[in-house]
Design a protein around this motif. Structure first.
Motif, mmCIF file in Angstrom:
data_model
loop_
_atom_site.group_PDB
_atom_site.id
_atom_site.type_symbol
_atom_site.label_atom_id
_atom_site.label_comp_id
_atom_site.label_asym_id
_atom_site.label_seq_id
_atom_site.Cartn_x
_atom_site.Cartn_y
_atom_site.Cartn_z
ATOM 1 N N ILE A 102 -5.267 0.213 -1.821
ATOM 2 C CA ILE A 102 -4.079 0.327 -2.674
ATOM 3 C C ILE A 102 -4.467 0.400 -4.147
ATOM 4 C CG2 ILE A 102 -2.078 -0.992 -3.514
ATOM 5 C CD1 ILE A 102 -1.560 -1.839 -0.620
ATOM 6 N N ARG A 125 -5.654 4.235 -4.110
ATOM 7 C CA ARG A 125 -4.229 4.599 -4.227
ATOM 8 C C ARG A 125 -3.742 5.409 -3.024
ATOM 9 N NH1 ARG A 125 -2.718 4.016 -9.892
ATOM 10 N NH2 ARG A 125 -3.786 2.083 -10.348
ATOM 11 N N LEU A 126 -4.252 5.057 -1.859
ATOM 12 C CA LEU A 126 -3.824 5.762 -0.644
ATOM 13 C C LEU A 126 -2.428 5.295 -0.263
ATOM 14 C CD1 LEU A 126 -6.832 5.785 1.861
ATOM 15 C CD2 LEU A 126 -5.784 7.721 0.741
ATOM 16 N N PRO A 127 -1.531 6.199 0.131
ATOM 17 C CA PRO A 127 -0.231 5.763 0.643
ATOM 18 C C PRO A 127 -0.421 4.881 1.871
ATOM 19 C CG PRO A 127 -0.202 8.104 0.183
ATOM 20 C CD PRO A 127 -1.624 7.664 0.025
ATOM 21 N N LEU A 128 0.553 4.010 2.125
ATOM 22 C CA LEU A 128 0.403 2.982 3.172
ATOM 23 C C LEU A 128 -0.024 3.514 4.550
ATOM 24 C CD1 LEU A 128 3.296 0.491 2.348
ATOM 25 C CD2 LEU A 128 0.847 0.068 2.222
ATOM 26 N N PHE A 179 -1.911 5.963 5.388
ATOM 27 C CA PHE A 179 -3.344 6.286 5.368
ATOM 28 C C PHE A 179 -4.174 5.021 5.137
ATOM 29 C CE2 PHE A 179 -1.064 10.056 3.804
ATOM 30 C CZ PHE A 179 -1.411 10.937 4.816
ATOM 31 N N ALA A 180 -3.652 4.138 4.267
ATOM 32 C CA ALA A 180 -4.379 2.894 3.982
ATOM 33 C C ALA A 180 -4.477 2.041 5.246
ATOM 34 C CB ALA A 180 -3.662 2.127 2.873
#
Lengths: 170, 337
Positions: free
Chosen positions: A46, A50-53, A55-56
């Motif tokens: 995160i 800064r990967l969207p949730l 993908f994270a």
């Protein structure tokens, strides 16, 4: 002869049951450590990537051990299907409860992250995740301290119960 | 009849999706979808616009149209950012989000400020879903004016127009043609580098261009052009550098570096005439720094990408002269097209 075999069977069953229950305390501590590792990785995804949730969560699920990885994988899949992160996290935790050994207090701490997930900037997300990590660390310390004694107690208790049952029945 | 691109449909809330899919199939030349809270659902076409009824019919009467709710806007934003506000912080600050495929979603609503600078959008109550369109051959008329076949060089070119007149489409096709070469002019391909700050030119997804930008093209995606240009000059040795929407005060220095490194620059700017470009201080400085040799004015007169004029910008003195009596000095090409 039959009585002897019956006594051995009762003794083995109760001892195994004691070991099984005793092992859940070890499992709980292990699961708590694994989910902390997962949340630390989520924090990195995160704040740094800064990967969207979705993908994270997917990235974290491939890096942590099962069954905790299932919680992250399911949460990611649900968000990808358009379910709000709060609901997805809550549902994934409920589903994961079957395979993980969290107690109700652990679950409450983990659930508290749900409403904050994804709704703010990365600095705020970091604060929320760090807070949950801190609370989980305290719980894990408690779990580690008690698991040795409790698991030994349950294992011995299982054997002792079996022994008592055998004595009563004979 | 058009079909909505998959990247657009998956950000539409469940109940809006069938309405807009139906509307898209009944119109030609869909360019934008406008969601404004409390107001009629609207689609913008190449020629004019239409409202959309709750059954998905394009209608002219706004009273028969589906009224967009604040919840529609909120749900669309949630699907757009995949429930991850932090991942789109910068985009929210800038007021738009680019989707895979180069589609852009413009955002409107209540702005939150901190110490005079924009922190983000608090309540998004308006969305403009702009569909990217790849038009191969859009730059066919322009290429002979940009390429000097004798010296095998490219003239630095500034493409200008109002929003929605096809600047990005034009830039993309220029990049593709320069990169692949122009056999009709006997010109082989150039090494092209695209500084794609908004992912609109190449429409990259996970770094891979989704639009055709040519065999000799490198793309630096989602990076401010002020950072991308020096990186490209040092690392990618381009002959032509393509970037869009210049006009920030910081752009001038980066463009100055590019034009003084023997690299031709193809860029775009918001303005309807060259005169307007030079009336704005920031774009004027960037344009002077970029050493542009020609400017191309686009309009929607005969559809997006209509070339209104190709204007030589040979020297600063000439620019100043044109600033004073610009209308008289400009060269119209092709007349009436």
């Amino acid at each position: 002869m039959t009585t002897l075999w019956g006594a051995i069977a009762v003794l083995i069953s109760t001892t195994a049951l004691g070991y099984l229950v005793g092992d859940t305390f070890h499992k709980r501590a292990r699961n708590l450590r694994t989910i902390q590792t997962g949340l630390q990785m989520l924090l990195t995804q995160i704040t740094y990537s800064r990967l969207p949730l979705p993908f994270a969560f997917e990235a974290v699920s491939t890096a942590v051990d099962s069954p905790v990885s299932e919680v992250f994988r399911n949460a990611g899949l649900m968000i990808r299907r358009g379910i709000a992160p709060r609901e997805a996290w809550k549902t994934a935790l409920c589903d994961g409860l079957r395979n993980c050994c969290f107690d109700s207090g652990d679950l409450e701490v983990l659930r508290s992250l749900g409403p904050a997930l994804g709704v703010s900037d990365s600095a705020d997300q970091e604060k929320h995740i760090l807070l949950v990590l801190e609370r989980l660390k305290v719980r894990e310390r408690g779990a580690s301290a008690s698991c040795r004694e409790l698991s030994r107690l349950w294992r011995f208790g299982g054997f002792a119960c079996g022994f008592v049952i055998v004595l009563v029945l004979i | 009849m058009a079909r909505l691109p998959g990247n657009i449909t998956k950000i539409l809330p469940d109940h809006l999706r069938p309405i807009l899919l139906s509307a898209a199939e009944r119109v030609r030349g869909l360019t934008e979808i406008r969601l404004r809270a409390g107001r009629p659902l609207m689609i913008v076409l190449l020629r004019g616009d239409r409202f959309v009824s709750p059954l998905g019919d394009p209608v002219s009467d706004p009273h028969k149209a589906y009224i967009v709710t604040p919840d529609d806007c909120r749900s669309t934003v949630e699907l757009l950012n995949m429930g991850s506000v932090y991942a789109f912080q910068e985009e929210f600050r800038k007021g738009y989000i680019t989707l895979p495929g180069g589609h852009r979603v413009g955002l409107a609503g209540e702005i939150t400020c901190e110490n005079g600078s924009i922190r983000g959008l608090k309540h998004v109550t308006g969305l403009n879903l702009r569909l990217a369109r790849e038009v191969k051959g859009a730059a066919d008329k322009l290429i002979p004016h940009i390429v000097d076949a004798d010296s095998h060089t490219v003239r630095s070119t500034l493409v200008i127009s109002s929003p929605g007149c096809g600047k990005t489409t034009m830039l993309r096709d220029i990049a593709r043609q320069l990169s692949d070469g122009v056999p009709d002019l006997g010109v082989s391909g150039f090494r092209v580098a695209i500084a794609d700050e908004r992912s609109e030119i190449a429409g990259s997804f996970e770094g891979v261009p989704q639009n055709e930008v040519g065999a000799r093209t490198d793309v630096l995606d989602r990076i401010p052009k002020t950072r991308a240009i020096p990186m490209m000059l040092r690392g990618l040795s381009p002959e032509v550098l393509v970037t869009d929407e210049i006009g920030d005060p910081e752009d001038a220095a980066a463009l100055f570096d590019a034009c003084n490194s023997g690299v031709s620059v193809i860029a775009s700017a918001h303005a309807s005439t060259v005169g307007e470009v030079f009336n704005r201080r920031t774009t004027c400085e960037a344009v002077r720094a970029g050493g542009f040799q020609i400017a191309v004015e686009l309009s929607r007169r005969c559809g997006p990408g209509t070339i209104e004029a190709i204007v030589p910008l040979d020297s600063y003195a000439e620019i100043r002269r044109k600033q004073r009596g610009f209308r008289d000095a400009r060269v119209i090409y092709p007349a009436g097209s």
